[in-house]
Write an enzyme that holds these catalytic residues in place. Structure first.
Site, mmCIF file in Angstrom:
data_model
loop_
_atom_site.group_PDB
_atom_site.id
_atom_site.type_symbol
_atom_site.label_atom_id
_atom_site.label_comp_id
_atom_site.label_asym_id
_atom_site.label_seq_id
_atom_site.Cartn_x
_atom_site.Cartn_y
_atom_site.Cartn_z
ATOM 1 N N ARG A 50 -90.161 -23.040 20.190
ATOM 2 C CA ARG A 50 -89.534 -22.754 18.896
ATOM 3 C C ARG A 50 -89.762 -21.305 18.528
ATOM 4 O O ARG A 50 -90.885 -20.821 18.540
ATOM 5 C CB ARG A 50 -90.117 -23.658 17.807
ATOM 6 C CG ARG A 50 -89.695 -25.081 18.013
ATOM 7 C CD ARG A 50 -90.168 -26.002 16.905
ATOM 8 N NE ARG A 50 -89.958 -27.367 17.360
ATOM 9 C CZ ARG A 50 -90.366 -28.443 16.719
ATOM 10 N NH1 ARG A 50 -91.023 -28.330 15.593
ATOM 11 N NH2 ARG A 50 -90.128 -29.643 17.210
ATOM 12 N N SER A 144 -86.448 -29.065 14.869
ATOM 13 C CA SER A 144 -86.891 -30.194 14.055
ATOM 14 C C SER A 144 -86.892 -29.921 12.550
ATOM 15 O O SER A 144 -85.851 -29.714 11.964
ATOM 16 C CB SER A 144 -88.265 -30.619 14.536
ATOM 17 O OG SER A 144 -88.625 -31.813 13.931
ATOM 18 N N HIS A 145 -88.079 -29.881 11.965
ATOM 19 C CA HIS A 145 -88.200 -29.754 10.510
ATOM 20 C C HIS A 145 -88.204 -28.290 10.056
ATOM 21 O O HIS A 145 -88.296 -28.021 8.870
ATOM 22 C CB HIS A 145 -89.493 -30.428 10.057
ATOM 23 C CG HIS A 145 -90.694 -29.911 10.801
ATOM 24 N ND1 HIS A 145 -90.934 -30.228 12.118
ATOM 25 C CD2 HIS A 145 -91.676 -29.065 10.441
ATOM 26 C CE1 HIS A 145 -92.028 -29.622 12.521
ATOM 27 N NE2 HIS A 145 -92.502 -28.904 11.525
ATOM 28 N N ASP A 314 -85.810 -35.707 8.868
ATOM 29 C CA ASP A 314 -85.869 -34.276 9.170
ATOM 30 C C ASP A 314 -84.618 -33.844 9.937
ATOM 31 O O ASP A 314 -83.712 -34.655 10.201
ATOM 32 C CB ASP A 314 -87.156 -33.907 9.917
ATOM 33 C CG ASP A 314 -87.183 -34.382 11.352
ATOM 34 O OD1 ASP A 314 -86.462 -35.338 11.675
ATOM 35 O OD2 ASP A 314 -87.935 -33.806 12.167
ATOM 36 N N ASP A 316 -83.793 -33.191 13.018
ATOM 37 C CA ASP A 316 -83.382 -33.858 14.260
ATOM 38 C C ASP A 316 -83.525 -35.374 14.199
ATOM 39 O O ASP A 316 -83.358 -36.052 15.220
ATOM 40 C CB ASP A 316 -84.134 -33.283 15.463
ATOM 41 C CG ASP A 316 -85.627 -33.507 15.393
ATOM 42 O OD1 ASP A 316 -86.188 -33.499 14.289
ATOM 43 O OD2 ASP A 316 -86.253 -33.698 16.457
ATOM 44 N N ASP A 318 -86.041 -37.502 13.761
ATOM 45 C CA ASP A 318 -87.157 -38.312 14.262
ATOM 46 C C ASP A 318 -88.221 -38.576 13.201
ATOM 47 O O ASP A 318 -89.059 -39.443 13.370
ATOM 48 C CB ASP A 318 -87.763 -37.720 15.552
ATOM 49 C CG ASP A 318 -88.217 -36.287 15.416
ATOM 50 O OD1 ASP A 318 -88.022 -35.690 14.336
ATOM 51 O OD2 ASP A 318 -88.761 -35.756 16.400
ATOM 52 N N ARG A 319 -88.191 -37.835 12.082
ATOM 53 C CA ARG A 319 -89.185 -38.080 11.030
ATOM 54 C C ARG A 319 -88.582 -38.877 9.876
ATOM 55 O O ARG A 319 -87.368 -38.843 9.670
ATOM 56 C CB ARG A 319 -89.674 -36.759 10.433
ATOM 57 C CG ARG A 319 -90.398 -35.895 11.408
ATOM 58 C CD ARG A 319 -90.981 -34.705 10.676
ATOM 59 N NE ARG A 319 -91.743 -33.889 11.609
ATOM 60 C CZ ARG A 319 -92.671 -33.040 11.262
ATOM 61 N NH1 ARG A 319 -92.965 -32.875 9.976
ATOM 62 N NH2 ARG A 319 -93.319 -32.344 12.170
ATOM 63 N N LYS A 415 -90.376 -40.409 18.336
ATOM 64 C CA LYS A 415 -90.444 -41.060 17.039
ATOM 65 C C LYS A 415 -89.007 -41.216 16.523
ATOM 66 O O LYS A 415 -88.112 -40.526 16.977
ATOM 67 C CB LYS A 415 -91.323 -40.285 16.075
ATOM 68 C CG LYS A 415 -90.999 -38.808 15.906
ATOM 69 C CD LYS A 415 -92.109 -38.146 15.106
ATOM 70 C CE LYS A 415 -91.823 -36.680 14.843
ATOM 71 N NZ LYS A 415 -92.339 -35.800 15.897
HETATM 72 C C1 VG1 Z 1 -96.150 -31.086 13.946
HETATM 73 C C2 VG1 Z 1 -96.840 -32.362 13.522
HETATM 74 C C3 VG1 Z 1 -96.935 -33.313 14.706
HETATM 75 C C4 VG1 Z 1 -95.529 -33.573 15.266
HETATM 76 C C5 VG1 Z 1 -94.874 -32.255 15.613
HETATM 77 C C6 VG1 Z 1 -93.441 -32.405 16.080
HETATM 78 O O1 VG1 Z 1 -96.913 -30.439 14.932
HETATM 79 O O2 VG1 Z 1 -98.111 -32.099 12.992
HETATM 80 O O3 VG1 Z 1 -97.559 -34.503 14.291
HETATM 81 O O4 VG1 Z 1 -95.593 -34.379 16.400
HETATM 82 O O5 VG1 Z 1 -94.863 -31.391 14.472
HETATM 83 O O6 VG1 Z 1 -92.652 -33.039 15.126
HETATM 84 P P1 VG1 Z 1 -97.877 -29.211 14.595
HETATM 85 O O7 VG1 Z 1 -98.403 -28.744 15.927
HETATM 86 O O8 VG1 Z 1 -97.042 -28.214 13.868
HETATM 87 O O9 VG1 Z 1 -98.939 -29.751 13.699
HETATM 88 V V1 VG1 Z 1 -91.000 -32.755 15.056
HETATM 89 O O10 VG1 Z 1 -90.291 -33.813 14.087
HETATM 90 O O11 VG1 Z 1 -91.085 -31.284 14.386
HETATM 91 O O12 VG1 Z 1 -90.490 -32.429 16.544
HETATM 92 CO CO CO Z 2 -88.308 -33.740 14.148
#
Ligand code: VG1
Ligand code: CO
Length: 588
Positions: A50, A144-145, A314, A316, A318-319, A415
């Site tokens: 990312r 993602s988010h 979110d 994509d 998955d959340r 997820k």
């Molecule tokens: C974050 C979350 C983690 C999750 C990851 C990807 O990671 O804490 O629990 O699996 O995002 O989610 P980090 O390393 O920033 O804490 V997703 O929905 O962004 O792909």
């Molecule tokens: Co996501």
């Protein structure tokens, strides 16, 4: 979606169309070998690579290098017969990246690509399709988010044949290749039409014909959900005589078309129960992160009391965030525990049985209480969904979750936001209770793990690294164990302090440095870790988990209950002094 929305699309006449057979006498697509210089920063994080969109756009061959590195990591013997699934969350730069993937995949002898229409496919849907068609893997275009748009983030993630994010062994290999790459192979004049559902075939050099198949973004995924849940019961709940009203906020992310088709069209929820359902390149200028801060609109609508159930997703898909009437908030750590305790409400698990439960290390121990009561095996893994996949493939895991609004099961290897919503609706349908009553009864029965997470986003990287290094030194001093810390009327004694390390029970691989843990004698935990999904600066996450089963106390406000532990965490770490931050950017 019959309208072609692709801009700047220059049609290239493929040799075969939907019905035509590949024609070996058709026009050849030329392969060009392009010299390139390696980048040193293409290390995939918690979930893919990312970076700011500008990094992909302004650095020469940046995306090409990484895509070539992914494909180079695929065994050449698998490529010709193999299929890769490609899809993304609709964010800015996605379509450019998909054209590059098509051109580079073709030039490297990949046999077939299956792509969501207009490039759209949610992360759980990509996982579903990889498994369904037995693809060798997939490439997901998402951050993602993280926010999108020209000044937002972009991301590229590789998933393997089980449908899950590539494990560390493979992401390390991709990173190694990216650091020494000297050239990439590409078919520059090959362009595909991402709008038209059907097959397009091309002749590439000496390879077998290269096929690109554009598929409906939703259908395979919807078909899977119909098998998992009791759609008749859900339809009754959402549109029967005593139906509840729901409000689902897709936050301009990819899940919109899925919610519309499945929840509105099929389950009969009124059209106005789903909002922000058209995927947008910049998520309407918002942060597509379903939490109390960034999904504030949903929270305030829910507070109005018109809706019984609310959820947000979110970028994509998955959340998920689950809310009850009047905005009653279900903490994600509790959400997975509730699903675990009520798992027989979901027909899928009646068929498969429950093989085991798992949570990531920083996630609260709420699920552990369920596992203990129901005599199920519980696994504690590092942050990131990739660690669950091995356990699922080995038949050891059915249901898992993370505190970061991630919930899912072994139906796929990602997820799954909409799955979590239907899981909750199945529980409401079967228990005929409100979200709040389900949650409160759960706490009465199992006790409550109070949990909070503080995020300090975009902190200066050096300051964040130094804070963590200093904290580790304090924690690893022998005198730290047994020390007591007090705040208000509470006192805690340190029982254990470490940097979490995980040995995969299936393949024995070891993942070190997964988060600093201070565990007190009553089981309360303070955890610090640096995020692996940010794109600029560092994000420090502070997690607090503390169990309480005194019935007088289980309904209290977590921020009040946990204030002493937060105070102690900030004192031990000196976070505020060392980062210059007086408060977190997000509190969950
Ligand atoms: C974050 C979350 C983690 C999750 C990851 C990807 O990671 O804490 O629990 O699996 O995002 O989610 P980090 O390393 O920033 O804490 V997703 O929905 O962004 O792909
Ligand atoms: Co996501």
């Amino acid at each position: 979606m019959s309208v072609c929305m692709q801009e700047g699309y220059v049609p290239f006449i493929p040799i075969g169309t939907q019905t035509a057979q590949a024609n070996s006498s058709g026009k050849m697509v030329k392969i060009t070998v392009v010299k390139t210089s390696a980048y040193t920063d293409q290390k995939p994080g918690t979930s893919g690579l990312r970076k700011r969109v500008t990094v992909f756009q302004r650095n020469q061959h940046y995306a090409e290098n990484f895509i070539q590195s992914i494909i180079s990591a695929v065994d050449p013997s698998q490529r010709q017969e193999g299929t890769l699934v490609v899809g993304g969350d609709g964010r800015f730069f996605m379509k450019d990246a998909i054209q590059l993937i098509v051109q580079i995949a073709a030039a490297n002898g990949i046999g077939r690509l299956v792509i969501g229409q207009n490039g759209i496919m949610s992360t759980p849907a990509v996982s579903c399709v990889i498994r369904k068609i037995k693809a060798i893997g997939g490439i997901i275009l998402t951050a993602s988010h993280n926010p999108g748009g020209p000044s937002g983030d972009f991301g590229i993630k590789y998933n393997i044949s089980n449908g899950g994010p590539a494990p560390e062994g493979i992401t390390d290999k991709i990173f190694q290749i990216s650091k020494s790459i000297q050239e990439y192979h590409i078919c520059p004049e090959l362009k595909v039409d991402l709008c038209a559902i059907g097959k397009q075939t091309f002749e590439v050099d000496t390879f077998k014909p290269f096929t690109v198949e554009i598929v409906d973004s939703v259908e395979s995924y919807a078909e899977m959900l119909r098998d998992i849940f009791d759609f008749a019961a859900l339809k009754e709940l959402l549109s029967g005589p005593n139906h509840i009203s729901v409000r689902l906020d897709a936050m301009h992310g990819v899940v919109g078309p899925y919610v519309k088709k499945i929840v509105c069209d099929e389950l009969g929820s009124p059209a106005n129960s789903a909002v922000n359902c058209v995927p947008s390149e910049d998520f309407g200028g918002h942060h597509p992160d379903p939490n109390l801060t960034y999904a504030a609109d949903l929270v305030s609508t829910m507070k109005g009391g018109e809706y019984d159930f609310g959820a947000a997703f979110d970028g994509d898909g998955d959340r998920n965030m689950i809310l009850g009437k009047h905005g009653f908030f279900v903490n994600p750590s509790d959400s997975v525990a509730v699903i675990g305790a009520n798992i027989t409400c979901i027909p899928y698990f009646q068929k498969t049985g429950v093989k085991g439960l798992a949570r990531s290390m920083p996630t609260s121990g709420a699920l552990d209480n369920v596992a203990k009561a129901l005599k199920m095996q519980l696994y504690e893994t590092p942050t990131g969904w990739k660690f669950f996949g091995n356990l699922m493939d080995a038949g050891k895991l059915s249901l898992c979750g993370e505190e970061s609004f991630g919930t899912g099961s072994d139906h796929i290897r990602e997820k799954d936001g909409l799955w979590a919503v239907l899981a909750w609706l199945s529980i409401l349908a079967s228990r005929k209770q409100s979200v709040e009553d389900v949650m409160k009864e759960h706490w009465q029965k199992f006790g409550r793990n109070f949990f909070t997470r503080y995020d300090y986003e975009e902190v200066d990287s050096d300051a964040a690294n130094k804070m963590i290094a200093d904290l580790q030194q304090i924690m690893f001093d022998k005198a730290f164990i047994g020390q007591t810390f007090s705040s208000g009327d509470k006192t805690y004694k340190v029982e254990k302090a470490d940097n979490f390390e995980y040995t995969d029970p299936v393949d024995g691989s070891v993942s070190k440095g997964q988060g600093l843990r201070i565990i007190f004698s009553d089981g309360s935990r303070i955890i610090f870790r640096l995020s692996g999904t940010g794109s600029a600066g560092a994000t420090i996450r502070l997690y607090i988990d503390s169990f309480e089963n005194d019935p007088q106390k289980i309904y209290q406000d977590p921020q009040v209950m946990l204030a002493p532990l937060v105070d102690i965490a900030l004192r031990i770490s000196q976070l505020q002094e060392k980062t210059g931050r007086n408060g977190p950017t997000v509190i969950t």
